[in-house]
Design a protein around this motif. Structure first.
Motif, mmCIF file in Angstrom:
data_model
loop_
_atom_site.group_PDB
_atom_site.id
_atom_site.type_symbol
_atom_site.label_atom_id
_atom_site.label_comp_id
_atom_site.label_asym_id
_atom_site.label_seq_id
_atom_site.Cartn_x
_atom_site.Cartn_y
_atom_site.Cartn_z
ATOM 1 N N ALA A 129 -2.512 29.751 -30.343
ATOM 2 C CA ALA A 129 -3.893 29.500 -29.895
ATOM 3 C C ALA A 129 -3.947 28.236 -29.037
ATOM 4 C CB ALA A 129 -4.806 29.372 -31.110
ATOM 5 N N ALA A 130 -3.205 27.197 -29.470
ATOM 6 C CA ALA A 130 -3.192 25.941 -28.696
ATOM 7 C C ALA A 130 -2.615 26.193 -27.303
ATOM 8 C CB ALA A 130 -2.363 24.896 -29.423
ATOM 9 N N HIS A 131 -1.558 26.983 -27.260
ATOM 10 C CA HIS A 131 -0.903 27.270 -25.985
ATOM 11 C C HIS A 131 -1.819 28.111 -25.088
ATOM 12 C CE1 HIS A 131 2.449 27.807 -23.273
ATOM 13 N NE2 HIS A 131 2.266 29.121 -23.289
ATOM 14 N N GLN A 132 -2.427 29.137 -25.679
ATOM 15 C CA GLN A 132 -3.328 30.006 -24.905
ATOM 16 C C GLN A 132 -4.485 29.191 -24.330
ATOM 17 O OE1 GLN A 132 -1.455 32.720 -24.398
ATOM 18 N NE2 GLN A 132 -3.253 34.027 -24.687
ATOM 19 N N ALA A 133 -4.989 28.271 -25.173
ATOM 20 C CA ALA A 133 -6.111 27.443 -24.716
ATOM 21 C C ALA A 133 -5.676 26.605 -23.508
ATOM 22 C CB ALA A 133 -6.594 26.559 -25.851
ATOM 23 N N GLY A 134 -4.461 26.051 -23.625
ATOM 24 C CA GLY A 134 -3.938 25.239 -22.531
ATOM 25 C C GLY A 134 -3.702 26.051 -21.266
ATOM 26 N N MET A 135 -3.424 27.337 -21.435
ATOM 27 C CA MET A 135 -3.091 28.209 -20.292
ATOM 28 C C MET A 135 -4.330 28.948 -19.754
ATOM 29 S SD MET A 135 0.172 27.863 -19.969
ATOM 30 C CE MET A 135 0.854 29.274 -19.102
ATOM 31 N N ALA A 136 -5.465 28.787 -20.426
ATOM 32 C CA ALA A 136 -6.634 29.604 -20.073
ATOM 33 C C ALA A 136 -7.054 29.418 -18.620
ATOM 34 C CB ALA A 136 -7.794 29.286 -21.020
#
Ligand SMILES: Cc1cc2nc3c(=O)[nH]c(=O)nc-3n(C[C@H](O)[C@H](O)[C@H](O)COP(=O)(O)OP(=O)(O)OC[C@H]3O[C@@H](n4cnc5c(N)ncnc54)[C@H](O)[C@@H]3O)c2cc1C
Ligand SMILES: NC(=O)c1ccc[n+]([C@@H]2O[C@H](COP(=O)([O-])OP(=O)(O)OC[C@H]3O[C@@H](n4cnc5c(N)ncnc54)[C@H](O)[C@@H]3O)[C@@H](O)[C@H]2O)c1
Length: 459
Positions: free
Chosen positions: A58-65
């Motif tokens: 989730a942290a990574h996805q948020a960073g990649m959004a």
């Protein structure tokens, strides 16, 4: 002395379902657990790591959004909340397993540590200081494994982490050094990198994921390095010490010696069987030189009526294998079946991102066996579903027999690789040949649909 039809030592992934089914089949059964019901998988293995990895994802996805046109500002990781969620899920799984035991008629749970005191006799040291002695016709050993700790100068003088203690961190390490570059090391390394730690992986052999094909290992190395992880192969630790709360880790590699300063050190170099306290010499149960219990294809030891299931018998150390061990033993003993471990499928999935889903032969194994084979390979950057969802890292690879057109194995390094691999696993189990899949109809646009394109590469 109380006598049971069956006693199971260890309430792990084989022990709990076996105990319940034996009791339901009318056998007077006891299951002995020295720590927590559910064993490694539920308490400090699969369940907690996969909840933590979900938070890291989730942290990574948020960073990649932003790449998907969604601006969400800065990302803050709260490890205390992540741990709380993990603990709640672990507790609920463990309580569920415990309730299942308590609600089974004819099944006793004995909390304590079991050791052999006779050929078919066990002494259990309970947490209240009692010594209980029981005998049984059948004894099933399901005692699992524990983290292997290397003999390293200075290691015992510092607070190093294992795959168990790292689960209790509530502050994100500033610099986490991970010793060992395979399942445990890499799953944690990537998760903590995504939480914001600087992460260095030390692997003593020439590549991470040592059992995999060269292209799998090198692609994963690139993916992890692009994310910011430092990976040092042909490297191990010579000495470690702590000075002013900073770990000074002296590395030893074939090329040079250097010292890395770190806040935390995770030891992830494999696991050892929990057999040393069982007094196996009393019944005469044979082990190999590492302490794994030797069993035949029906999981019986050299002593009649004594069985070993799960990690402790040295088979592939996965939850689904421990569970399958239980089904083999149960169906043979109670249903008079003729099941064995021979030729069973051994799929597995490493929960890095992208995942690695594996089944059957690797390319290197096919080569080593001298087989006539072909390789179908497609990068995820050519897969429609991957492009649409922004998940283009990795590739799909299958090894096939050009004559019979059978699929011999697959390495899927991709988003949802475990699920894609399972499609090929089913094809292998059912004898569905690759040309059928090449022309098969799959829903569009799914990852599995691209198996058409994978096998089209063989045209
Ligand atoms: C960090 C981590 C992540 C993992 N992730 C995955 C994953 O994603 N997928 C996967 O398939 N596998 C995973 N595994 C491996 C998986 O957890 C094990 O293969 C599985 O738990 C083995 O089950 P088991 O029944 O053999 O033993 P265990 O689950 O280890 O159970 C053994 C039990 O026996 C008890 N015991 C030991 N000695 C005694 C004694 N003398 N008396 C009484 N009780 C005793 C122990 O306390 C323990 O509860 C992971 C492992 C780790 C460490
Ligand atoms: N997703 C999953 O299915 C999953 C996840 C985690 C763990 N597991 C299970 O847990 C078991 C243990 O996992 P693991 O990753 O700890 O063990 P492993 O044996 O799979 O890998 C250990 C790694 O550490 C390296 N190593 C060994 N000694 C070293 C040293 N002194 N210095 C540097 N590197 C060293 C090895 O070369 C190897 O790459 C696995 O066998 C696996 O079956 C499975």
């Amino acid at each position: 002395m109380k006598h049971y039809d069956a006693i199971i030592i260890g309430a792990g992934q084989a022990g709990v379902p076996l105990a319940k089914k034996l009791a339901e089949a009318g056998k007077k059964t006891a299951i002995v657990e020295q720590r927590m019901v559910g064993g490694t998988c539920i308490n400090d293995g699969c369940t907690p790591t996969k909840t933590i990895i979900a938070s890291a994802h989730a942290a990574h996805q948020a960073g990649m959004a932003g790449h998907l046109g969604v601006e969400i500002g800065s990302v803050k990781v709260d490890l205390k909340k992540i741990k709380k969620r993990k603990d709640e899920i672990v507790d609920s799984f463990r309580n569920g397993a415990q309730k299942g035991i308590f609600s089974t008629k004819g099944l006793d749970l004995i909390q304590g540590s079991a050791t052999f005191s006779g050929p078919k006799e066990l002494t259990i040291a309970t947490s209240t200081g009692e010594q209980l002695v029981f005998s049984a016709d059948w004894i099933f050993i399901n005692t699992g494994a524990q983290p292997k700790i290397p003999e390293l100068k200075g290691l015992n003088d510092i607070n190093y982490l294992t795959s168990t203690s790292i689960l209790d961190l509530t502050e994100i390490p500033e610099h986490l050094v991970v010793l060992g570059g395979n399942y445990i090391g890499l799953e944690f390394a990537q998760a903590f990198q995504r939480f914001g730690s600087k992460v260095t992986v030390l692997e003593k052999s020439s590549k991470i994921m040592g059992r995999e094909d060269e292209d799998v290992s090198s692609e994963m190395t690139k993916i992890l390095e692009d994310e910011g992880l430092e990976i040092l192969t042909n490297t191990t630790i010579k000495e470690v010490k702590e000075e002013l709360k900073v770990l000074q880790i002296q590395l030893s590699s074939s090329t040079k010696t250097k010292t890395v300063k770190a806040s935390h050190l995770l030891i992830a170099i494999g696991r050892s069987p929990q057999t040393s306290s069982l007094n196996l010499d009393i019944p005469g149960v044979k082990t190999d030189e590492q302490g794994y219990i030797l069993v035949n294809e029906r999981l019986e030891t050299n002593v009649k009526g004594v069985y070993a299931l799960g990690d402790v018998n040295g088979g592939p150390a996965f939850t689904h294998i421990a569970y399958n061990d239980y089904t083999i033993v149960y169906r043979n003993l109670i249903e008079k079946g003729k099941h064995s471990t021979k030729d069973r499928q051994v799929p597995y999935c490493m929960f890095t991102d992208p995942q690695l889903g594996r089944i059957g032969l690797s390319e290197a194994a096919a080569k080593a066996k001298g087989l006539d084979f072909k390789v179908a390979k497609i990068p995820m950057s050519q897969v429609a579903r991957g492009i649409e969802t922004g998940q283009t890292l990795g590739f799909m690879k299958a090894i096939v027999d050009p004559k019979s057109k059978k699929i011999l194995g697959a390495s899927i390094l991709a988003a949802e690789a475990g699920e894609i691999m399972a499609v090929l696993q089913m094809a292998m189990a059912g004898g569905i040949t690759y040309d059928k899949i090449r022309y098969g109809v799959f829903a569009h646009p799914t990852f599995s649909e691209s198996l058409n394109n994978l096998f089209m590469k063989l045209d």
